[in-house]
Design an enzyme around this catalytic site. Structure first.
Site, PDB file in Angstrom:
ATOM      1  N   HIS A 119       0.830  -1.212   0.000  1.00 19.41           N
ATOM      2  CA  HIS A 119       0.000   0.000   0.000  1.00 19.41           C
ATOM      3  C   HIS A 119       0.867   1.265   0.000  1.00 19.41           C
ATOM      4  O   HIS A 119       0.345   2.372  -0.105  1.00 19.41           O
ATOM      5  CB  HIS A 119      -0.927   0.034   1.229  1.00 19.41           C
ATOM      6  CG  HIS A 119      -2.056  -0.950   1.137  1.00 19.41           C
ATOM      7  ND1 HIS A 119      -2.288  -1.931   2.069  1.00 19.41           N
ATOM      8  CD2 HIS A 119      -3.026  -1.116   0.189  1.00 19.41           C
ATOM      9  CE1 HIS A 119      -3.344  -2.647   1.718  1.00 19.41           C
ATOM     10  NE2 HIS A 119      -3.805  -2.182   0.587  1.00 19.41           N
ATOM     11  N   ARG A 164      -6.354   6.141   1.310  1.00 20.87           N
ATOM     12  CA  ARG A 164      -6.056   5.309   2.485  1.00 20.87           C
ATOM     13  C   ARG A 164      -4.759   5.753   3.151  1.00 20.87           C
ATOM     14  O   ARG A 164      -4.565   5.571   4.338  1.00 20.87           O
ATOM     15  CB  ARG A 164      -5.992   3.838   2.082  1.00 20.87           C
ATOM     16  CG  ARG A 164      -7.324   3.314   1.562  1.00 20.87           C
ATOM     17  CD  ARG A 164      -7.384   1.815   1.531  1.00 20.87           C
ATOM     18  NE  ARG A 164      -6.733   1.241   0.370  1.00 20.87           N
ATOM     19  CZ  ARG A 164      -6.836  -0.034   0.020  1.00 20.87           C
ATOM     20  NH1 ARG A 164      -7.544  -0.871   0.743  1.00 20.87           N
ATOM     21  NH2 ARG A 164      -6.229  -0.486  -1.059  1.00 20.87           N
ATOM     22  N   ASP A 194     -13.575  -6.587  -3.848  1.00 22.05           N
ATOM     23  CA  ASP A 194     -12.832  -6.570  -2.583  1.00 22.05           C
ATOM     24  C   ASP A 194     -13.340  -5.393  -1.751  1.00 22.05           C
ATOM     25  O   ASP A 194     -13.178  -4.238  -2.140  1.00 22.05           O
ATOM     26  CB  ASP A 194     -11.332  -6.404  -2.862  1.00 22.05           C
ATOM     27  CG  ASP A 194     -10.519  -6.611  -1.593  1.00 22.05           C
ATOM     28  OD1 ASP A 194     -10.888  -6.037  -0.550  1.00 22.05           O
ATOM     29  OD2 ASP A 194      -9.518  -7.336  -1.643  1.00 22.05           O
ATOM     30  N   GLU A 226     -15.726 -10.123  -1.191  1.00 25.05           N
ATOM     31  CA  GLU A 226     -14.585 -10.366  -0.294  1.00 25.05           C
ATOM     32  C   GLU A 226     -14.513  -9.375   0.850  1.00 25.05           C
ATOM     33  O   GLU A 226     -14.690  -8.174   0.657  1.00 25.05           O
ATOM     34  CB  GLU A 226     -13.297 -10.288  -1.130  1.00 25.05           C
ATOM     35  CG  GLU A 226     -12.020 -10.374  -0.290  1.00 25.05           C
ATOM     36  CD  GLU A 226     -10.780 -10.568  -1.141  1.00 25.05           C
ATOM     37  OE1 GLU A 226     -10.859 -11.278  -2.170  1.00 25.05           O
ATOM     38  OE2 GLU A 226      -9.730 -10.010  -0.790  1.00 25.05           O
ATOM     39  N   GLU A 268      -8.025 -12.304   5.066  1.00 22.72           N
ATOM     40  CA  GLU A 268      -6.662 -11.770   4.910  1.00 22.72           C
ATOM     41  C   GLU A 268      -6.188 -11.055   6.171  1.00 22.72           C
ATOM     42  O   GLU A 268      -4.985 -10.938   6.389  1.00 22.72           O
ATOM     43  CB  GLU A 268      -6.565 -10.863   3.669  1.00 22.72           C
ATOM     44  CG  GLU A 268      -7.224  -9.517   3.799  1.00 22.72           C
ATOM     45  CD  GLU A 268      -7.190  -8.729   2.493  1.00 22.72           C
ATOM     46  OE1 GLU A 268      -7.826  -9.175   1.516  1.00 22.72           O
ATOM     47  OE2 GLU A 268      -6.535  -7.690   2.452  1.00 22.72           O
ATOM     48  N   ASP A 300      -3.070 -14.531   4.618  1.00 22.39           N
ATOM     49  CA  ASP A 300      -1.847 -13.966   4.031  1.00 22.39           C
ATOM     50  C   ASP A 300      -0.699 -14.627   4.792  1.00 22.39           C
ATOM     51  O   ASP A 300      -0.619 -14.513   6.019  1.00 22.39           O
ATOM     52  CB  ASP A 300      -1.830 -12.444   4.226  1.00 22.39           C
ATOM     53  CG  ASP A 300      -0.636 -11.794   3.539  1.00 22.39           C
ATOM     54  OD1 ASP A 300      -0.839 -10.895   2.719  1.00 22.39           O
ATOM     55  OD2 ASP A 300       0.515 -12.192   3.855  1.00 22.39           O
ATOM     56  N   HIS A 344      -4.068 -14.583   0.407  1.00 18.55           N
ATOM     57  CA  HIS A 344      -4.030 -13.177   0.012  1.00 18.55           C
ATOM     58  C   HIS A 344      -2.602 -12.822  -0.410  1.00 18.55           C
ATOM     59  O   HIS A 344      -1.634 -13.149   0.302  1.00 18.55           O
ATOM     60  CB  HIS A 344      -4.448 -12.301   1.206  1.00 18.55           C
ATOM     61  CG  HIS A 344      -4.168 -10.849   1.002  1.00 18.55           C
ATOM     62  ND1 HIS A 344      -3.104 -10.203   1.599  1.00 18.55           N
ATOM     63  CD2 HIS A 344      -4.786  -9.909   0.242  1.00 18.55           C
ATOM     64  CE1 HIS A 344      -3.099  -8.929   1.225  1.00 18.55           C
ATOM     65  NE2 HIS A 344      -4.110  -8.731   0.400  1.00 18.55           N
ATOM     66  N   GLU A 384      -3.696 -15.518  -6.096  1.00 13.93           N
ATOM     67  CA  GLU A 384      -3.945 -14.088  -6.356  1.00 13.93           C
ATOM     68  C   GLU A 384      -2.673 -13.418  -6.864  1.00 13.93           C
ATOM     69  O   GLU A 384      -1.579 -13.718  -6.407  1.00 13.93           O
ATOM     70  CB  GLU A 384      -4.373 -13.369  -5.064  1.00 13.93           C
ATOM     71  CG  GLU A 384      -4.499 -11.855  -5.278  1.00 13.93           C
ATOM     72  CD  GLU A 384      -4.929 -11.060  -4.038  1.00 13.93           C
ATOM     73  OE1 GLU A 384      -4.805 -11.566  -2.911  1.00 13.93           O
ATOM     74  OE2 GLU A 384      -5.363  -9.912  -4.240  1.00 13.93           O
TER      75      GLU A 384
HETATM   76  C1  LIG Z   1      -7.543  -3.810  -3.209  1.00 12.72           C
HETATM   77  C2  LIG Z   1      -7.750  -4.012  -1.737  1.00 12.72           C
HETATM   78  O1  LIG Z   1      -8.395  -2.901  -1.200  1.00 12.72           O
HETATM   79  C3  LIG Z   1      -6.465  -4.263  -0.985  1.00 12.72           C
HETATM   80  O2  LIG Z   1      -5.587  -3.194  -1.190  1.00 12.72           O
HETATM   81  C4  LIG Z   1      -5.792  -5.563  -1.367  1.00 12.72           C
HETATM   82  C5  LIG Z   1      -6.600  -6.736  -0.966  1.00 12.72           C
HETATM   83  O3  LIG Z   1      -7.380  -6.709  -0.036  1.00 12.72           O
HETATM   84  C6  LIG Z   1      -6.478  -7.974  -1.721  1.00 12.72           C
HETATM   85  O4  LIG Z   1      -5.598  -8.085  -2.559  1.00 12.72           O
HETATM   86  O5  LIG Z   1      -7.257  -8.882  -1.458  1.00 12.72           O
HETATM   87 MG   LIG Z   2      -8.739  -8.477  -0.054  1.00 16.62          MG
END
Ligand SMILES: C[C@H](O)[C@H](O)CC(=O)C(=O)O
Ligand SMILES: [Mg+2]
Length: 394
Positions: free
Chosen positions: A22, A48, A214, A240, A268, A291, A318, A338
């Protein structure tokens, strides 16, 4: 068979991308008005980074053996995690056998339990755990996936997370996960915009390409159910992380009320076998998404995955790049992976932890052959062009 012992543990921090994905520059899709739990405050809605999503930065853990071999891993956690590694966790590792990974995990978890259990402390433990697996693989001259029992397929397939599933489709991915842009604070108008974005994407990718939302913990149950119902007619494959990770009851209700055929996914921001046991036993979701850099590392992911497998639940980790690929390729209940699109416009494939790792494998045409993982350990190197800072020593 004897292995060298662990001589030294070091923790470094890095800013600007890396495992803290991020932490990107201006104009990146990942910081463009994405729905978050903080969006109830208008001043924190657009970005964010404005509420500090990138405040931690990347943690790099190095574990050095007596013979000078170094295993390393990266995760999110930055300076506070570096403190925990250096001042608390290192004591259990130094002088221990590198093959004692189970015992070392147990000692790290239970010695920190009074202030740990989830979040930052588990990120730190995950970083150490992954570095241990990297070191063990290097000492044995084997890739980590082989230490885990070996690949169950020759190739992995990927879906892409990013603002442009239509481009991801052209790049060969099997699906695209869109960030949700508007949360409950933006009312009916925001909900309509979310659905319009999905409808637009559906018109670009055709009927069969997977599309997912997401929601990054940003919704309440009522909104999540409405979103799921309205998204169903546009073929949303899954919704998600719709709710707070603590709201197991809300997830169970969402799963009960989600339209037939739409999957509910989350996890995640969940950690350890005990956290995932809650998600599984309470019937919260169809897919869990640990994750590996945040859930307790590979040692814990193996346990989480076994729990899920026994219940017929898929484990689609994740992000976490190469650290999850070595796991995914070894499990039947992880049939795809992913890939987070880190190009600012989500229009090309760049390594997920760019620029921190060298030799970081990336999907080609949405796929990765097991051969790309066939190097000792996790098979990646730290990029010497990135400046590592060691804020604490012991
Ligand atoms: C895109 C989502 O807000 C976040 O940055 C990443 C994520 O939650 C995901 O890859 O799953
Ligand atoms: Mg996510």
């Amino acid at each position: 068979m004897s292995f060298p012992k662990i001589k030294h543990v070091r923790a470094f921090v890095v800013t600007g991308g890396g495992a803290d994905y991020h932490d990107q520059g201006d104009g990146h899709w990942i910081d463009d008005h994405i729905a978050t739990p903080m969006a109830r405050y208008p001043e924190y809605r657009q970005s964010r980074q404005s509420f500090g999503i990138n405040v931690l930065g990347t943690l790099v853990v190095e574990v050095e053996a007596d013979d000078g071999t170094i295993g390393f891993a990266v995760t999110t956690g930055g300076e506070p995690a570096a403190y925990i590694v250096e001042k608390h966790l290192a004591r259990f590792l130094e002088g221990a056998q590198i093959t004692e990974i189970e015992k070392l995990w147990d000692q790290m978890y239970f010695s920190t339990q009074y202030y740990g259990r989830k979040g930052l402390v588990i990120n730190a433990i995950s970083g150490v755990d992954l570095a241990l697996w990297d070191l063990l693989g290097k000492l044995r001259g084997e890739p980590v996936h082989q230490l885990l029992g070996g690949a169950v397929r020759k190739q992995m397939e990927f879906y892409a997370t990013g603002a442009r599933p239509d481009l991801a489709q052209k790049l060969g991915f099997i699906g695209g996960k869109l960030p949700l842009h508007h949360g409950p604070a933006e009312g009916e108008e925001g909900l309509k915009q979310n659905i319009a974005e999905l409808a637009e994407m559906r018109s670009r990718v055709g009927a069969d390409f997977w599309l997912m939302f997401d929601c990054w913990m940003s919704l309440d149950l009522n909104y999540a159910i409405k979103l799921a119902q309205r998204a169903h007619e546009h073929g949303l494959k899954w919704i998600e992380e719709a709710l707070s990770p603590d709201d197991y009851w809300g997830y169970a209700e969402l799963k009960r009320q989600a339209p037939r055929g739409m999957l509910v996914t989350t996890g995640e921001h969940e950690a350890t076998r005990w956290g995932f046991r809650m998600l599984l036993e309470m019937g919260c979701c169809d897919i869990i998404q640990p994750d590996v850099g945040w859930c307790g590392g590979l040692t814990e992911l193996v346990k989480i995955s076994a729990l899920a497998d026994a219940r017929g639940t898929l484990v689609i980790p994740h992000g976490s790049s190469v650290y999850s690929y070595h796991f995914v390729i070894t499990r039947h209940n992880s049939p795809f992976a992913e890939f987070l699109m880190m190009a600012p416009k989500a229009d090309e494939v760049v390594p997920m932890f760019n620029p921190l790792l060298l030799d970081e494998p990336v999907p080609v045409n949405g796929r990765l052959d097991v051969g790309a993982l066939d190097k000792p350990g996790f098979g990646v190197r730290l990029n010497p062009a990135c400046t590592l800072r060691r804020p604490y020593t012991h």
